[in-house]
Every structure is written in C-alpha cells, then in structure tokens.
Design an enzyme around this catalytic site. Structure first.
Site, PDB file in Angstrom:
ATOM      1  CB  SER A  27       3.685 -49.020   4.609  1.00 14.82           C
ATOM      2  OG  SER A  27       3.194 -50.211   4.043  1.00 14.82           O
TER       3      SER A  27
ATOM      4  CG  HIS B 249       1.711 -48.675   1.052  1.00 12.97           C
ATOM      5  ND1 HIS B 249       2.971 -49.156   1.276  1.00 12.97           N
ATOM      6  CD2 HIS B 249       1.859 -47.664   0.159  1.00 12.97           C
ATOM      7  CE1 HIS B 249       3.847 -48.478   0.545  1.00 12.97           C
ATOM      8  NE2 HIS B 249       3.192 -47.566  -0.138  1.00 12.97           N
TER       9      HIS B 249
ATOM     10  CG  ASP C 159       6.698 -46.567  -1.455  1.00 13.23           C
ATOM     11  OD1 ASP C 159       7.354 -45.924  -2.287  1.00 13.23           O
ATOM     12  OD2 ASP C 159       5.463 -46.534  -1.399  1.00 13.23           O
TER      13      ASP C 159
END
Length: 344
Positions: free
Chosen positions: A17, A44, A136
């Site tokens: 990310s 992401h 995540d």
C-alpha cells in the site's frame, strides 16, 4: 511408512500500500526471466490507475507484467497486477477477478488475494507484504503461514510506512524480515527449496470467506463464518461476526465486507467524525432557529430564545474543542517481535 512427496513453490503473491511503490519496482526488476512461479500483485493504488501501474512495472525488469484477467491460467515467469475495482484471487491454478464487497475499505484487497492463495496454493505459496498503513494483509499472511506457505515481510525500519509490515510480523513472527533490496533474492531462495507437500485442509471459515470474495451466492446467516460480534459494519451497517482463523481475529458482515482490527477502528473513527460534524451542523441550525424566534420579540420570550441559542452554540463549541482528542488516534499499537542478533 508412506513416502512423503515433495514439490517446489510456484506461486508468489505480493501486497503493498502506501510507500510500496518505492520498493516494488526493485523487487520485480531483480527477479530473473526464468522465474519458476507466477507472481500476483495487489497494490492499493492500483484501485485508481492499474493501467499506469502495469506500464511502470513492465519497464522494471525481464519479467513481462500484465493486467490480471478473469479465469486466465497462471503461467510461471509472468507478473499479474490487480486491476481497478476488482479483487484479484486464486482458484486452483488460475486467477479470478471479483467485484465482491470491499475488504478493509479496499478493492483490490491484499487479504482477499492472500486468503485465496492460502486456500488454493497452500505450501506452494510465497507471500510478500510490503510497506503500507494500517493492517491489510496481516490476516491473509497468517492464513498462508497456517497453510504451510512461506512468508516474507519488508523490514519495518526499511518501509516508508511500517504499519502493515509490523502487523504482519505481529501475527507471523517467524516470517523472513528483509529490506526491500533483498526481497527478490529471498523470493528466489524460497522458490528454489523443495518442500514437503502439505496436508493442509482449509477450515470452514476460510472456505466461506474465499467463496464470498469470489462473489458467489449470498451466505445464509446461519452459515456465516465466525460468531456474532454485536457490532455493525461501517460500510453497510449490517450485523458482523467475529472470525478467529490461524490465531488471528478479523470481522465480516453478511454482505461480505471484511475487516481486520486496525482497519475496522479507522473506519469506525471515520463514522464518528461524520456523526460529530453532522451533530455540529444540526446544533448550529437549531441555534439559528432560536435566534429567528427571538427576533422581534421582547421581554421574557426573547431572553428565553436567546439563552437557548447560546446554550446550543456552547454544545456545538464543546464538540469542536474536543474533536481532535476523539478522532485522531486511529491505529492499534501492535508489538513487533524482537529478532535475535544474526537471525533472518
């Protein structure tokens, strides 16, 4: 005694990310053209511009980099990048794209990819977790570890955003912890190892959640993974269950939204902020109504309306004053295991 069969790992899943684009080109660019594994990537930022990301990564090294396509076979020596607005998943030896509900407020989601790789790739899988905020990927990393797969985490001290690597190490403390410049070599070493075929059998919750990620038919309440959590989903307000899988806790709602703890807290904080500003707006409107009622009045009636307006404005000001104390601390601190000197 029966003979144990062996195999080599042939599936690499990479998740990143914020800050991961600083290291991902180096990782992919350092992998050889004859890599004996398919590589699947979820970043992401690809939720906004997956085409641009594919172009950038394709120039990094000898491996061809393409956008993932639904129901296509996985071929060794190729890199598949998740596309905008679709989860990238694995089923047996092919890839799937899904518009199932977001996980941790993201689609594509790292956890969605990692959990599907745990179910269908098992011990053939190498998972790599790069820089990013919140957590995540941690739940999926734990699932891959439980399935017998190998786990690599970017050294938090080397990551621009250490939260995701820290979360990964908190749930898989024995993962290979490597700086970005060494991750490609770590991947190659793990792929060269011969490993015993896993007898891993995915638990019922992992099967249900990976089916939900594939956007299969809705799950009846009685068949939902986990147990009731007495909380509502920040995305759809549906009832949520708490799921404990591979020693890690996360949450899922009947619609299919899935949350790891830090991401859930961050989403709840967003809801608090939204509710507080809504309350301030309504209080300001109420104060104006009382001012209008006081206009043209005199005596006791005017004093009463002005006093009511003042009291309401004070309530709104109290919310404004204490707002930062309530909503700014959104992350759950996670301990990162200390490594013995000289360990990987």
């Amino acid at each position: 005694m029966p003979a144990h069969s062996e195999h080599q790992r042939d599936l690499v899943v990479i998740g990143g990310s914020a800050g991961s684009l600083e290291v991902l080109p180096h990782v992919l660019g350092s992998l050889p053209a004859d890599l004996p594994a398919a590589v699947l990537v979820v970043v992401h930022s690809s939720a906004d511009d997956s085409t641009g990301l594919v172009r950038v990564l394709d120039r990094c090294g000898p491996l061809p980099v393409v956008a993932a396509t639904h129901d296509a076979p996985l071929e060794p020596g190729r890199v598949y990048v998740a596309v905008a607005g679709r989860h990238l998943l694995v089923r047996e030896r092919k890839m799937l794209l899904s518009v199932a509900p977001k996980q941790n407020r993201a689609r594509p989601s790292i956890d969605a990819l990692f959990r599907s790789a745990a179910r269908w790739g098992g011990s053939r899988t190498v998972a790599v977790l790069l820089s990013g905020s919140l957590d995540d990927g941690a739940v999926g990393l734990a699932a891959i570890h439980a399935a017998g797969g190998a786990c690599v985490v970017q050294d938090p001290d080397d990551a621009l955003y250490p939260s995701m690597p820290q979360a990964g190490l908190a749930v898989v403390p024995h993962a290979e912890m490597l700086p970005g410049k060494e991750i490609a070599f770590g991947i190659q070493a793990l792929l060269s190892e011969r490993v015993e075929s896993s007898t891993f059998s995915p638990d019922a919750d992992l099967v249900k959640e990976t089916d939900m990620a594939e956007n299969r038919a809705g799950t009846a309440p009685s068949d939902q993974p986990g147990r009731p959590a007495a909380m509502s989903c920040p995305d759809c307000t549906g009832g949520m269950n708490i799921v404990e899988s591979a020693g890690v806790v996360h949450y899922t709602c009947h619609s299919g939204h899935i949350w790891s703890p830090q991401s859930l807290v961050a989403a709840q904080q967003d809801k608090i902020e939204e509710a507080m500003w809504t309350a301030v707006s309504i209080l300001d409107e109420q104060a104006r109504v009382y001012d209008l009622l006081a206009d043209g009045r005199a005596g006791m009636v005017e004093r009463h309306q002005r006093a009511a307006a003042t009291e309401i404005r004070q309530a709104a000001e109290t919310i404004r004053k204490h707002f930062p104390e309530i909503v700014l601390d959104t992350e759950i601190s996670l301990p990162v295991p200390q490594r013995a000197e000289g360990s990987a």
